[in-house]
Scaffold this motif. Sequence first.
Motif, PDB file in Angstrom:
ATOM      1  N   SER A   1      53.834  75.464  19.361  1.00  0.00           N
ATOM      2  CA  SER A   1      54.079  75.995  20.701  1.00  0.00           C
ATOM      3  C   SER A   1      55.542  75.971  21.135  1.00  0.00           C
ATOM      4  O   SER A   1      55.952  76.816  21.926  1.00  0.00           O
ATOM      5  N   PHE A   2      56.316  75.000  20.643  1.00  0.00           N
ATOM      6  CA  PHE A   2      57.674  74.833  21.161  1.00  0.00           C
ATOM      7  C   PHE A   2      58.758  74.910  20.093  1.00  0.00           C
ATOM      8  O   PHE A   2      59.737  75.634  20.254  1.00  0.00           O
ATOM      9  N   ILE A   3      58.624  74.167  19.025  1.00  0.00           N
ATOM     10  CA  ILE A   3      59.696  74.081  18.029  1.00  0.00           C
ATOM     11  C   ILE A   3      59.857  75.384  17.252  1.00  0.00           C
ATOM     12  O   ILE A   3      60.972  75.897  17.133  1.00  0.00           O
ATOM     13  N   LEU A   4      58.771  75.924  16.710  1.00  0.00           N
ATOM     14  CA  LEU A   4      58.883  77.171  15.949  1.00  0.00           C
ATOM     15  C   LEU A   4      59.442  78.323  16.786  1.00  0.00           C
ATOM     16  O   LEU A   4      60.343  79.029  16.325  1.00  0.00           O
ATOM     17  N   PRO A   5      58.966  78.555  18.030  1.00  0.00           N
ATOM     18  CA  PRO A   5      59.563  79.639  18.821  1.00  0.00           C
ATOM     19  C   PRO A   5      61.043  79.418  19.139  1.00  0.00           C
ATOM     20  O   PRO A   5      61.845  80.341  19.060  1.00  0.00           O
ATOM     21  N   ALA A   6      61.411  78.183  19.484  1.00  0.00           N
ATOM     22  CA  ALA A   6      62.790  77.908  19.898  1.00  0.00           C
ATOM     23  C   ALA A   6      63.766  77.921  18.733  1.00  0.00           C
ATOM     24  O   ALA A   6      64.893  78.379  18.868  1.00  0.00           O
ATOM     25  N   GLU A   7      63.357  77.419  17.591  1.00  0.00           N
ATOM     26  CA  GLU A   7      64.273  77.284  16.467  1.00  0.00           C
ATOM     27  C   GLU A   7      64.221  78.444  15.480  1.00  0.00           C
ATOM     28  O   GLU A   7      65.228  78.804  14.888  1.00  0.00           O
ATOM     29  N   TYR A   8      63.038  79.024  15.279  1.00  0.00           N
ATOM     30  CA  TYR A   8      62.868  80.009  14.203  1.00  0.00           C
ATOM     31  C   TYR A   8      62.302  81.342  14.668  1.00  0.00           C
ATOM     32  O   TYR A   8      62.032  82.214  13.853  1.00  0.00           O
ATOM     33  N   ASN A   9      62.098  81.526  15.975  1.00  0.00           N
ATOM     34  CA  ASN A   9      61.523  82.728  16.543  1.00  0.00           C
ATOM     35  C   ASN A   9      60.158  83.049  15.930  1.00  0.00           C
ATOM     36  O   ASN A   9      59.803  84.195  15.755  1.00  0.00           O
ATOM     37  N   ILE A  10      59.401  82.040  15.585  1.00  0.00           N
ATOM     38  CA  ILE A  10      58.035  82.202  15.114  1.00  0.00           C
ATOM     39  C   ILE A  10      57.149  81.748  16.262  1.00  0.00           C
ATOM     40  O   ILE A  10      57.186  80.588  16.674  1.00  0.00           O
ATOM     41  N   ASP A  11      56.344  82.676  16.804  1.00  0.00           N
ATOM     42  CA  ASP A  11      55.587  82.387  18.017  1.00  0.00           C
ATOM     43  C   ASP A  11      54.138  82.851  17.863  1.00  0.00           C
ATOM     44  O   ASP A  11      53.724  83.841  18.461  1.00  0.00           O
ATOM     45  N   PRO A  12      53.341  82.136  17.073  1.00  0.00           N
ATOM     46  CA  PRO A  12      51.968  82.583  16.837  1.00  0.00           C
ATOM     47  C   PRO A  12      51.082  82.541  18.084  1.00  0.00           C
ATOM     48  O   PRO A  12      50.123  83.297  18.177  1.00  0.00           O
TER      49      PRO A  12
ATOM     50  N   GLY B   1      52.263  82.903  21.397  1.00  0.00           N
ATOM     51  CA  GLY B   1      52.824  83.665  22.510  1.00  0.00           C
ATOM     52  C   GLY B   1      53.355  82.784  23.628  1.00  0.00           C
ATOM     53  O   GLY B   1      53.987  83.271  24.562  1.00  0.00           O
ATOM     54  N   ILE B   2      53.126  81.493  23.555  1.00  0.00           N
ATOM     55  CA  ILE B   2      53.602  80.560  24.596  1.00  0.00           C
ATOM     56  C   ILE B   2      55.132  80.505  24.602  1.00  0.00           C
ATOM     57  O   ILE B   2      55.751  80.448  25.659  1.00  0.00           O
ATOM     58  N   GLY B   3      55.739  80.551  23.420  1.00  0.00           N
ATOM     59  CA  GLY B   3      57.200  80.490  23.334  1.00  0.00           C
ATOM     60  C   GLY B   3      57.871  81.624  24.083  1.00  0.00           C
ATOM     61  O   GLY B   3      58.864  81.429  24.778  1.00  0.00           O
ATOM     62  N   ALA B   4      57.330  82.841  23.959  1.00  0.00           N
ATOM     63  CA  ALA B   4      57.896  83.990  24.669  1.00  0.00           C
ATOM     64  C   ALA B   4      57.722  83.829  26.177  1.00  0.00           C
ATOM     65  O   ALA B   4      58.632  84.117  26.950  1.00  0.00           O
ATOM     66  N   LYS B   5      56.537  83.356  26.600  1.00  0.00           N
ATOM     67  CA  LYS B   5      56.289  83.182  28.035  1.00  0.00           C
ATOM     68  C   LYS B   5      57.204  82.129  28.640  1.00  0.00           C
ATOM     69  O   LYS B   5      57.585  82.225  29.802  1.00  0.00           O
ATOM     70  N   LEU B   6      57.558  81.107  27.871  1.00  0.00           N
ATOM     71  CA  LEU B   6      58.441  80.051  28.360  1.00  0.00           C
ATOM     72  C   LEU B   6      59.921  80.358  28.127  1.00  0.00           C
ATOM     73  O   LEU B   6      60.782  79.579  28.499  1.00  0.00           O
ATOM     74  N   GLY B   7      60.223  81.477  27.471  1.00  0.00           N
ATOM     75  CA  GLY B   7      61.604  81.845  27.191  1.00  0.00           C
ATOM     76  C   GLY B   7      62.209  81.114  26.011  1.00  0.00           C
ATOM     77  O   GLY B   7      63.420  81.127  25.822  1.00  0.00           O
TER      78      GLY B   7
END
Length: 179
Positions: A27-38, A40-46
């Motif tokens: 939910s947090f590390i993959l979206p923030a560090e690697y732009n992997i967002d399975p 969709g929470i990472g995109a919603k949180l920016g």
Amino acid sequence: MQHTLSNKALFKSTIIALVIAGIVLISFILPAEYNIDPTGIGAKLGLTALANPGGSATISSNQSDELNTENQQETDIIEVIVPAGRGVEYKFAMAQFKKMEYQWQTDGAALFFDLHGEPEGDTTGYYESYAIATLTEMKGSFTTPFTGVHGWYWKNTSDKPVVVKLTVGGEYSIVGLKK
């Protein structure tokens, strides 16, 4: 009396810790560090904007009277590509009370932007915004209220990359794209 955990309780605690770690990773590390967002929470949180893959910038310098005519300092012309559906930050290191004159324009698409600064040495994540809007261009100047990095965050909500031509003059050193 000493309280000890049974093997069953220890195993259960370990499984719970692994599940929580997995949720945090996905939910947090993959979206923030690697732009992997399975999820969709990472995109919603920016958080996906922090990964910033694909953003690029080119810089050219020249002497110009167009900006910063008082100090006759060098003017930098910087081209920043903001990928489709992403955001990028472009920063400058500046001392307290130094001035920057700037002008930027896109190749046509409006971008959300936040012109802001982050104090040197601050580890809390604090930043101060100087201007926030959605525009295709802007011209102005600002004087830094504190020593630190100052610059723009541009977000492209379109489905095509947007090119920003940024012209700056003043007392700064270029940090560049910030990830």
